[in-house]
Structure formats: C-alpha cells, structure tokens
Design a protein around this motif. Structure first.
Motif, short mmCIF file in Angstrom:
data_model
loop_
_atom_site.label_atom_id
_atom_site.label_comp_id
_atom_site.label_asym_id
_atom_site.label_seq_id
_atom_site.Cartn_x
_atom_site.Cartn_y
_atom_site.Cartn_z
N ASP A 228 0.44 9.55 -7.43
CA ASP A 228 -0.93 9.09 -7.64
C ASP A 228 -1.03 7.58 -7.84
O ASP A 228 -2.11 7.01 -7.74
CB ASP A 228 -1.56 9.80 -8.84
N ALA A 229 0.09 6.92 -8.13
CA ALA A 229 0.07 5.48 -8.36
C ALA A 229 -0.04 4.76 -7.03
O ALA A 229 0.68 5.07 -6.09
CB ALA A 229 1.34 5.05 -9.09
N PRO A 230 -0.94 3.77 -6.95
CA PRO A 230 -1.05 3.01 -5.70
C PRO A 230 0.24 2.23 -5.44
O PRO A 230 0.88 1.77 -6.37
CB PRO A 230 -2.23 2.07 -5.93
N LEU A 231 0.59 2.14 -4.20
CA LEU A 231 1.82 1.44 -3.83
C LEU A 231 1.58 0.70 -2.53
O LEU A 231 1.36 1.32 -1.49
CB LEU A 231 2.96 2.45 -3.68
N ALA A 232 1.61 -0.60 -2.61
CA ALA A 232 1.44 -1.43 -1.42
C ALA A 232 2.49 -2.53 -1.46
O ALA A 232 2.81 -3.04 -2.53
CB ALA A 232 0.04 -2.03 -1.38
N PRO A 233 3.02 -2.88 -0.31
CA PRO A 233 4.02 -3.96 -0.30
C PRO A 233 3.38 -5.28 -0.75
O PRO A 233 2.22 -5.54 -0.46
CB PRO A 233 4.47 -4.03 1.15
#
Length: 164
Positions: free
Chosen positions: A146-151
């Motif tokens: 559920d945690a957002p993850l973006a480079p």
C-alpha cells in the motif's frame, strides 16, 4: 547488501521470495498449460466472477498490479487457448470485458487447488495459513504494497535553471 547491516537486505529477500514463489507456481501450473502470470490472471478473474463482476482488462490490470498492456497480451493468449472470452463492453466500446469459459473455470479450479497446496507449504514455517505469524506477515506485506513507491529523480546539475 547495505553498507551498515550484515546479511541480505529486505529488498533482496523480497526479490528472492518473489522469484521462489513464481518458479514454484510456474512448475505447479505448467501441466495445466498455464504460466504463473496466466495463473494470476485467471485466478483473479475467477474470484471477481464469483463476486458477480465481469471486469474489463483495465480493471483486472489494476486488481493484479500488472501493466494493462501485459494483461491484454495474456488475455489474448488465454483466449486462444479457449480459457477466457474477450468481449466489447456495451457501456464503453473502447473497453474489453473478460470472462472465463467453462474450460477456463475447470482449469482455474485445478490450478487454484495446486497453488493453495504450495501456499500451505510456503507458510508452514510460520505455522500455516491460519497462524498468527502468517496473519502478521500478511499485514506487513499489505502495508508495504500500500505504500507509494516511485523512483527518485536524480539531481542533475546540468538541467538546473533551464526549466520554466
């Protein structure tokens, strides 16, 4: 491995576990003519259909976390194998709805049984599917998913001051 901590990083362990699981599922469902990715699609579709839904490819992509283009490719292969049917959505002619065929339902039920057996094996060290450790593990995985993850975008000195 991180610089300060001995042993494998959590990211490495997640990657290893994902690969271990994918390989095990691939081997279990191969006799049914499926790959792990195809299994993920038909098993998700099976569950959604049981809930009264006839999802679009986009909805199924969102549900599985797979790219829409990849879902489209998988759906075409599964349609060619006679396991799903793809039809135009009467409410949106651009959308394609998916449904399991009778053969698809039968194959999916067999595959789900095999994968459930694998899941029991995988979770046995935590006490099994219904164990408190498994529930805690599932909660932790859900939190991470559920945690957002973006480079991160590198701080490129050459582009500073050149933008609007």
């Amino acid at each position: 491995m991180s610089k300060g901590a001995p042993g494998p990083t959590p990211g490495f362990l997640v990657w290893r576990l994902a690969n271990k699981w994918r390989l095990a599922v691939d081997r279990a469902v191969a006799p049914l003519g499926l790959t792990h990715a195809q299994y993920s699609l038909v098993a998700s579709l099976y569950g959604m259909q049981r809930g009264g839904e006839r999802p679009s490819q986009r909805r199924l992509a969102d549900h599985t976390g797979l790219e829409a283009l990849y879902v489209s490719k998988l759906a075409r292969a599964l349609e060619s194998a006679g396991l799903i049917e793809r039809t135009r959505d009467p409410r949106d002619p651009r959308a394609v709805q998916l449904a399991l065929t009778e053969q698809g339902q039968a194959v999916t039920q067999q595959a789900i049984t095999k994968v459930q057996e694998l899941l029991q094996q995988l979770l046995q060290p935590l006490g099994g599917l219904d164990a408190p450790r498994t529930r805690a593990f599932t909660d932790e995985l859900t939190t991470l998913l559920d945690a957002p993850l973006a480079p991160s975008v590198p701080n490129d000195e050459s582009t500073k001051g050149t933008g609007p």
